[in-house]
Design a protein around this motif. Structure first.
Motif, PDB file in Angstrom:
ATOM      1  N   UNK A  82      -9.386   2.104 -20.621  1.00 10.91           N
ATOM      2  CA  UNK A  82     -10.939   2.137 -20.739  1.00 10.91           C
ATOM      3  C   UNK A  82     -11.478   0.803 -19.763  1.00 10.91           C
ATOM      4  N   UNK A  83     -10.924  -0.290 -19.790  1.00 10.31           N
ATOM      5  CA  UNK A  83     -12.060  -1.146 -18.438  1.00 10.31           C
ATOM      6  C   UNK A  83     -11.148  -0.807 -16.551  1.00 10.31           C
ATOM      7  N   UNK A  84      -9.638  -0.259 -16.622  1.00  8.19           N
ATOM      8  CA  UNK A  84      -9.618   0.833 -15.780  1.00  8.19           C
ATOM      9  C   UNK A  84     -10.618   1.477 -15.284  1.00  8.19           C
ATOM     10  N   UNK A  85     -10.888   2.309 -16.021  1.00 11.17           N
ATOM     11  CA  UNK A  85     -11.822   3.234 -15.645  1.00 11.17           C
ATOM     12  C   UNK A  85     -12.861   2.866 -15.532  1.00 11.17           C
ATOM     13  N   UNK A  86     -13.699   1.722 -16.031  1.00 16.97           N
ATOM     14  CA  UNK A  86     -15.191   1.290 -16.727  1.00 16.97           C
ATOM     15  C   UNK A  86     -14.621   0.718 -14.383  1.00 16.97           C
ATOM     16  N   UNK A  87     -14.151   0.315 -14.612  1.00 14.92           N
ATOM     17  CA  UNK A  87     -13.507  -1.058 -13.184  1.00 14.92           C
ATOM     18  C   UNK A  87     -14.214   0.375 -11.823  1.00 14.92           C
ATOM     19  N   UNK A  88     -13.217   1.568 -11.994  1.00 17.56           N
ATOM     20  CA  UNK A  88     -12.891   2.400 -10.598  1.00 17.56           C
ATOM     21  C   UNK A  88     -14.473   2.978 -10.962  1.00 17.56           C
ATOM     22  N   UNK A  89     -14.889   3.022 -11.724  1.00 12.27           N
ATOM     23  CA  UNK A  89     -16.706   3.979 -11.436  1.00 12.27           C
ATOM     24  C   UNK A  89     -17.334   3.117 -10.954  1.00 12.27           C
ATOM     25  N   UNK A  90     -17.199   1.836 -11.386  1.00 16.40           N
ATOM     26  CA  UNK A  90     -18.041   0.872 -10.377  1.00 16.40           C
ATOM     27  C   UNK A  90     -17.796   0.071  -9.293  1.00 16.40           C
ATOM     28  N   UNK A  91     -16.970   0.503  -8.360  1.00 11.66           N
ATOM     29  CA  UNK A  91     -16.756   0.310  -7.677  1.00 11.66           C
ATOM     30  C   UNK A  91     -17.153   1.825  -6.781  1.00 11.66           C
ATOM     31  N   UNK A  93     -19.679   3.207  -6.891  1.00 13.70           N
ATOM     32  CA  UNK A  93     -20.997   2.956  -6.235  1.00 13.70           C
ATOM     33  C   UNK A  93     -21.719   1.547  -5.781  1.00 13.70           C
ATOM     34  N   UNK A  94     -20.264   1.443  -5.113  1.00 12.64           N
ATOM     35  CA  UNK A  94     -20.621   0.080  -3.975  1.00 12.64           C
ATOM     36  C   UNK A  94     -20.917   0.335  -2.652  1.00 12.64           C
ATOM     37  N   UNK A  95     -21.282   0.857  -2.406  1.00 14.94           N
ATOM     38  CA  UNK A  95     -21.317   1.082  -0.391  1.00 14.94           C
ATOM     39  C   UNK A  95     -20.093  -0.084   0.354  1.00 14.94           C
ATOM     40  N   UNK A  96     -20.556  -1.650   0.329  1.00 19.01           N
ATOM     41  CA  UNK A  96     -20.342  -2.599   1.140  1.00 19.01           C
ATOM     42  C   UNK A  96     -18.663  -2.464   0.994  1.00 19.01           C
ATOM     43  N   UNK A  97     -17.907  -1.558   0.033  1.00 19.88           N
ATOM     44  CA  UNK A  97     -16.678  -1.554  -0.949  1.00 19.88           C
ATOM     45  C   UNK A  97     -16.697  -0.293  -0.117  1.00 19.88           C
ATOM     46  N   UNK A  98     -15.632  -0.532   1.058  1.00 23.18           N
ATOM     47  CA  UNK A  98     -15.033   0.158   2.266  1.00 23.18           C
ATOM     48  C   UNK A  98     -14.013   1.514   1.466  1.00 23.18           C
ATOM     49  N   UNK A  99     -13.146   0.339   0.903  1.00 19.87           N
ATOM     50  CA  UNK A  99     -11.742   0.757   0.162  1.00 19.87           C
ATOM     51  C   UNK A  99     -10.906  -0.167  -0.766  1.00 19.87           C
ATOM     52  N   UNK A 110      -7.187  -4.403  -4.731  1.00 15.40           N
ATOM     53  CA  UNK A 110      -7.184  -5.186  -3.319  1.00 15.40           C
ATOM     54  C   UNK A 110      -9.080  -4.376  -3.169  1.00 15.40           C
ATOM     55  N   UNK A 111      -9.851  -4.894  -2.939  1.00 13.24           N
ATOM     56  CA  UNK A 111     -10.781  -3.913  -2.107  1.00 13.24           C
ATOM     57  C   UNK A 111     -10.787  -4.355  -0.547  1.00 13.24           C
ATOM     58  N   UNK A 112     -11.322  -3.668   0.030  1.00 16.11           N
ATOM     59  CA  UNK A 112     -11.834  -3.956   1.590  1.00 16.11           C
ATOM     60  C   UNK A 112     -12.888  -3.940   1.773  1.00 16.11           C
ATOM     61  N   UNK A 113     -14.021  -5.315   2.139  1.00 12.59           N
ATOM     62  CA  UNK A 113     -15.035  -5.306   1.905  1.00 12.59           C
ATOM     63  C   UNK A 113     -15.457  -5.321   3.419  1.00 12.59           C
ATOM     64  N   UNK A 124     -22.193 -11.210  -1.398  1.00  9.88           N
ATOM     65  CA  UNK A 124     -22.117  -9.839  -2.221  1.00  9.88           C
ATOM     66  C   UNK A 124     -21.115 -10.229  -3.174  1.00  9.88           C
ATOM     67  N   UNK A 125     -20.363 -10.945  -2.832  1.00  6.22           N
ATOM     68  CA  UNK A 125     -19.350 -12.367  -3.910  1.00  6.22           C
ATOM     69  C   UNK A 125     -19.861 -12.284  -4.988  1.00  6.22           C
ATOM     70  N   UNK A 126     -21.294 -13.030  -4.838  1.00  7.21           N
ATOM     71  CA  UNK A 126     -21.389 -14.001  -6.076  1.00  7.21           C
ATOM     72  C   UNK A 126     -22.364 -12.651  -6.554  1.00  7.21           C
ATOM     73  N   UNK A 127     -23.363 -11.468  -6.220  1.00  7.51           N
ATOM     74  CA  UNK A 127     -23.601 -10.657  -7.290  1.00  7.51           C
ATOM     75  C   UNK A 127     -23.454  -9.347  -7.428  1.00  7.51           C
ATOM     76  N   UNK A 128     -22.043  -9.094  -6.810  1.00  8.28           N
ATOM     77  CA  UNK A 128     -22.286  -7.739  -6.964  1.00  8.28           C
ATOM     78  C   UNK A 128     -20.339  -7.973  -7.409  1.00  8.28           C
ATOM     79  N   UNK A 129     -19.768  -8.321  -6.471  1.00 12.23           N
ATOM     80  CA  UNK A 129     -18.245  -8.085  -7.630  1.00 12.23           C
ATOM     81  C   UNK A 129     -18.124  -9.613  -8.810  1.00 12.23           C
ATOM     82  N   UNK A 130     -18.795  -9.803  -8.427  1.00  6.91           N
ATOM     83  CA  UNK A 130     -17.696 -10.894 -10.238  1.00  6.91           C
ATOM     84  C   UNK A 130     -18.866 -10.081 -11.123  1.00  6.91           C
ATOM     85  N   UNK A 131     -19.738  -9.218 -10.618  1.00  5.80           N
ATOM     86  CA  UNK A 131     -20.513  -9.037 -12.153  1.00  5.80           C
ATOM     87  C   UNK A 131     -20.368  -7.033 -11.908  1.00  5.80           C
ATOM     88  N   UNK A 132     -19.209  -6.590 -11.454  1.00  8.69           N
ATOM     89  CA  UNK A 132     -18.107  -5.988 -11.810  1.00  8.69           C
ATOM     90  C   UNK A 132     -17.583  -6.150 -13.147  1.00  8.69           C
TER      91      UNK A 132
END
Length: 156
Positions: A82-91, A93-99, A110-113, A124-132
């Protein structure tokens, strides 16, 4: 078609190589380049539809002002499905995350941003990644130069 059912010959490989170079090539020109007539080329192209993920315009991120590339190791606080699915779905929706890749190792993803610059990345790190969902820890590695980068078609 399953992976076991799919067999590629030299013509199929040639079609894919030409299309990887020029996805907008006409069937007639493609047929000439691979040494087949138009009808068999069209039939092979239809058969390759499961291999060809799509066509898109490749944009130059540097000319668009997105020169800052960071790779981010992400550790989750929970790795149940359930946690993996929630993280995947959130990722997604974030255009700055290319991979985004789930990793077997000391971290979970491992994210490519890609951002404008270091200041934009810090925000971006402080507002988006840490809030995933379920993010507990991150480590960032900043790319100094892209030695090899392959643009793959986006699956939508």
């Amino acid at each position: 078609m399953t992976n076991d059912d799919f067999r590629m010959d030299r013509f199929d490989a040639a079609i894919l190589a030409v299309l990887a170079e020029d996805g907008r090539i006409s069937i007639t020109d493609l047929a000439k380049r691979i040494g087949l007539s138009k009808s068999p080329t069209q039939a092979r192209l239809r058969r390759l539809a499961g291999v060809i993920l799509g066509y898109r315009a490749l944009l130059d991120p540097i000319r668009l002002g997105l020169d800052h590339v960071a790779f981010v190791e992400v550790r989750l606080s929970d790795t149940r499905e359930i946690a993996l699915k929630a993280f995947n779905a959130a990722v997604l929706r974030v255009p700055e995350i290319e991979q985004a890749h789930m990793i077997a190792g000391n971290f979970d993803y491992l994210l490519k941003v890609r951002t404008r610059d270091m200041a934009a990345y810090r925000q971006f790190l402080g507002e988006k990644i840490t809030s995933l969902p379920y993010v507990s820890n991150t480590s960032t590695y900043v790319a100094m130069e892209a030695v090899k980068e392959i643009m793959l078609a986006e699956v939508t």
